[in-house]
Design an enzyme around this catalytic site. Structure first.
Site, mmCIF file in Angstrom:
data_model
loop_
_atom_site.group_PDB
_atom_site.id
_atom_site.type_symbol
_atom_site.label_atom_id
_atom_site.label_comp_id
_atom_site.label_asym_id
_atom_site.label_seq_id
_atom_site.Cartn_x
_atom_site.Cartn_y
_atom_site.Cartn_z
ATOM 1 N N HIS A 160 49.342 45.425 47.566
ATOM 2 C CA HIS A 160 49.474 45.279 49.024
ATOM 3 C C HIS A 160 50.317 44.064 49.411
ATOM 4 O O HIS A 160 50.774 43.964 50.549
ATOM 5 C CB HIS A 160 48.096 45.234 49.702
ATOM 6 C CG HIS A 160 47.357 43.936 49.561
ATOM 7 N ND1 HIS A 160 46.343 43.748 48.649
ATOM 8 C CD2 HIS A 160 47.473 42.761 50.233
ATOM 9 C CE1 HIS A 160 45.861 42.521 48.768
ATOM 10 N NE2 HIS A 160 46.536 41.889 49.721
ATOM 11 N N ASP A 208 45.300 48.419 43.288
ATOM 12 C CA ASP A 208 45.976 47.357 44.047
ATOM 13 C C ASP A 208 46.594 46.314 43.117
ATOM 14 O O ASP A 208 46.510 45.110 43.359
ATOM 15 C CB ASP A 208 45.002 46.681 45.011
ATOM 16 C CG ASP A 208 45.736 45.962 46.143
ATOM 17 O OD1 ASP A 208 46.969 46.106 46.238
ATOM 18 O OD2 ASP A 208 45.072 45.262 46.936
ATOM 19 N N ASN A 219 45.993 34.251 49.289
ATOM 20 C CA ASN A 219 45.495 34.161 47.920
ATOM 21 C C ASN A 219 45.648 35.489 47.177
ATOM 22 O O ASN A 219 45.527 35.534 45.950
ATOM 23 C CB ASN A 219 44.010 33.776 47.898
ATOM 24 C CG ASN A 219 43.790 32.280 47.913
ATOM 25 O OD1 ASN A 219 43.359 31.720 48.914
ATOM 26 N ND2 ASN A 219 44.092 31.616 46.797
ATOM 27 N N SER A 220 45.875 36.568 47.912
ATOM 28 C CA SER A 220 45.952 37.886 47.285
ATOM 29 C C SER A 220 46.967 37.909 46.149
ATOM 30 O O SER A 220 48.108 37.472 46.311
ATOM 31 C CB SER A 220 46.342 38.943 48.323
ATOM 32 O OG SER A 220 45.308 39.140 49.245
ATOM 33 N N VAL A 263 36.581 67.696 36.885
ATOM 34 C CA VAL A 263 35.329 68.087 37.529
ATOM 35 C C VAL A 263 35.259 67.478 38.923
ATOM 36 O O VAL A 263 35.938 66.500 39.223
ATOM 37 C CB VAL A 263 34.090 67.618 36.725
ATOM 38 C CG1 VAL A 263 34.008 68.310 35.394
ATOM 39 C CG2 VAL A 263 34.083 66.099 36.573
#
Length: 501
Positions: free
Chosen positions: A123, A153, A226-227, A285
């Protein structure tokens, strides 16, 4: 003669005094040293931070936002006197505004200094036209996006530099324990080079961010920017990629941050570097949660495992003999304690490998060998959906099943036309009416749904349903397990047995 009176010290006393003096000297020396670690708490993070900071980078992305055009001119009849009057006004409004460039900030860390590979969050760079990596010495390098994986991510960048970049190593997130010290380094609010410390607050958190949620929770301060930055253990190894925070409307840290575990991120990163995409295992499944009532209806001790709602005909599960109604309790060497554990376990399995799968069927455990295939795209419906309640409810009556609070009718041409039942639904009985206060109605069963099985036994009449209900009651069961086919596909529903029957 003036002097002080001294009291003689016995031999034992002299030894005690000597110990006191030595102890005082030791305390004095300790007072001149930094505080020592107690109970595993580090005296200082300074040395580790100094060593790790150069490998953590700031990431700046730029996106061009096109100008928006103004409102559309209303339509007037040909020759209307208003047409010329409004045209000039709307032509001015229609002129597009000047495109502007939006910049956002994030963090990342170097995992290969020779080749310049950098890990960050998807992101952080998603939709970016330009990605710039800024090193600790403020050197700015243009980055190439090698690959990204929205499901976890995680993204990988590559930069070219004349000199080898400082880098960090992966740690083992599986050995990280709740209460362990960790530090986060990143670029909060664009400030850059910020170090925060805390502990691992929890593990295996599901925050509904994706199908493979397994986050490490930490109280080390993590904020916007901080991501993509690293979460380090006390050996200076990366045990997580800081990804998300729980935050109030203002966006500040409240001590609840989430990091993607290193063992998950590392596998994704290796695939992105080698293939440009992530290769995941596939079972084929459709699953749903095992509730206490479903467990009771199956004779399973406690709610555990993943209930197979349907099996894709051309998938690995079908080839191995896994059936709808099976409860998958163990995948290879991993216990499937709850439904969400299965997709992650399957996805991380090597493609082409044969694994032992333990299922619960007909009141006993069975072992089935499954050869894992490659997931080409996400399964159409990974989890059982909820009925939408918009099915037809005509005034029709059928054979009653009082213990379940519903009535059924044969699956014939009339029922198909009335309820729009597709041709691929071949067996079962159609629900024609329900008591509004019945457990079946509360569980989302609606008129037009087809009951194909009761307690994993196919049924074609109300009498067969009543027989299964009676048998369950004789066995001390409080509910029966219905396999229901409706607008959302096949699903299993545990319905309580009523007093009448």
């Amino acid at each position: 003669m003036t002097g002080s009176i001294r009291t003689p010290i016995p031999a034992a006393g002299r030894w005690l005094s000597a110990l006191v003096v030595v102890g005082a000297l030791m305390l004095g020396a300790a007072a001149q040293q930094p505080a020592q670690a107690q109970n595993g708490a580090p005296a200082s993070f300074a040395d580790m931070a100094e060593r790790l900071l150069p490998a953590v980078v700031n990431i700046s992305t730029t996106t061009t936002l096109g100008g928006e055009r103004g409102p559309q001119m209303p339509q007037f009849p040909p020759g209307s006197p208003f047409e010329d009057f409004f045209r000039e006004f709307f032509d001015r409004q229609q002129a597009p505004s000047v495109p502007r460039r939006a910049t956002s900030l994030g963090s990342g860390f170097v995992i290969d200094g020779d080749d310049g590979y950098i890990v960050t969050n998807n992101h952080v760079i998603e939709g970016a036209e330009e990605v710039t990596v800024i090193l600790q010495d403020d050197t700015a390098l243009t980055a190439e996006v090698i690959g990204r994986d929205p499901k976890t991510d995680v993204a990988v960048l590559k930069v070219d530099n004349d000199e080898e970049l400082p880098s960090v190593q992966w740690g083992d997130s599986d050995t990280a324990r709740v209460g362990d010290w960790v530090i986060a380094i990143g670029n909060p609010f664009g400030l850059g080079g910020t170090v925060t410390a805390g502990i691992i607050s929890a593990r295996a958190r599901n925050i509904n961010a994706g199908p493979y949620d397994n986050f490490i929770q930490t109280d080390a301060s993590i904020n916007r920017g901080n991501s993509g930055g690293p979460l380090f253990d006390m050996d200076g190894r990366v045990v997580g990629v800081n990804t998300a925070i729980y935050s109030p409307a203002g966006g500040g840290s409240v001590g609840i941050g989430f990091a993607t575990p290193s063992n998950l991120a590392r596998n994704v990163v290796e695939d992105l570097i080698e293939y440009g995409e992530v290769k995941r295992g596939w079972l084929g499944v459709r699953i749903q949660t095992v509730t206490d009532e479903i467990a009771d209806s199956l004779g399973l001790e406690g709610a555990q495992g993943a209930l197979v709602a349907s099996v894709q005909p051309d998938g690995p599960a079908a080839a191995a003999g896994i059936q709808p109604g099976d409860v998958i309790l163990r995948w290879d060497d991993q216990a499937i304690n709850e439904m969400r554990n299965l997709p992650k376990a399957v996805a991380e399995t090597e493609i082409g490998r044969t694994v032992d799968v333990i299922v619960w069927r007909d009141g006993e455990r069975r072992t089935i060998d499954v050869e894992v295939a490659e997931l080409q795209e996400e399964e159409a419906a990974a989890f059982a959906g909820e009925p939408n309640g918009n099915g037809p409810t005509p005034e029709q009556t059928g054979s009653e099943v009082p213990a379940l609070g519903l009535s059924v009718q044969p699956l014939d041409l009339e029922a198909r036309e009335t309820y729009g039942i597709p041709d691929d639904v071949q067996t079962g009985v159609v629900v024609s009416d329900l008591s509004t206060d019945s457990d079946a109605a509360q569980k989302g069963i609606r008129p037009g749904d087809v009951i194909a099985e009761v307690n994993q036994t196919r049924v074609s009449s109300a009498a067969e349903i009543r027989e299964q209900v009676a048998q369950a009651r004789d066995n001390g069961r409080k509910s029966v397990l219905l396999m229901v086919q409706g607008d959302t596909g096949s699903r299993f529903v545990a319905v309580r047995i009523g007093e009448e029957g």
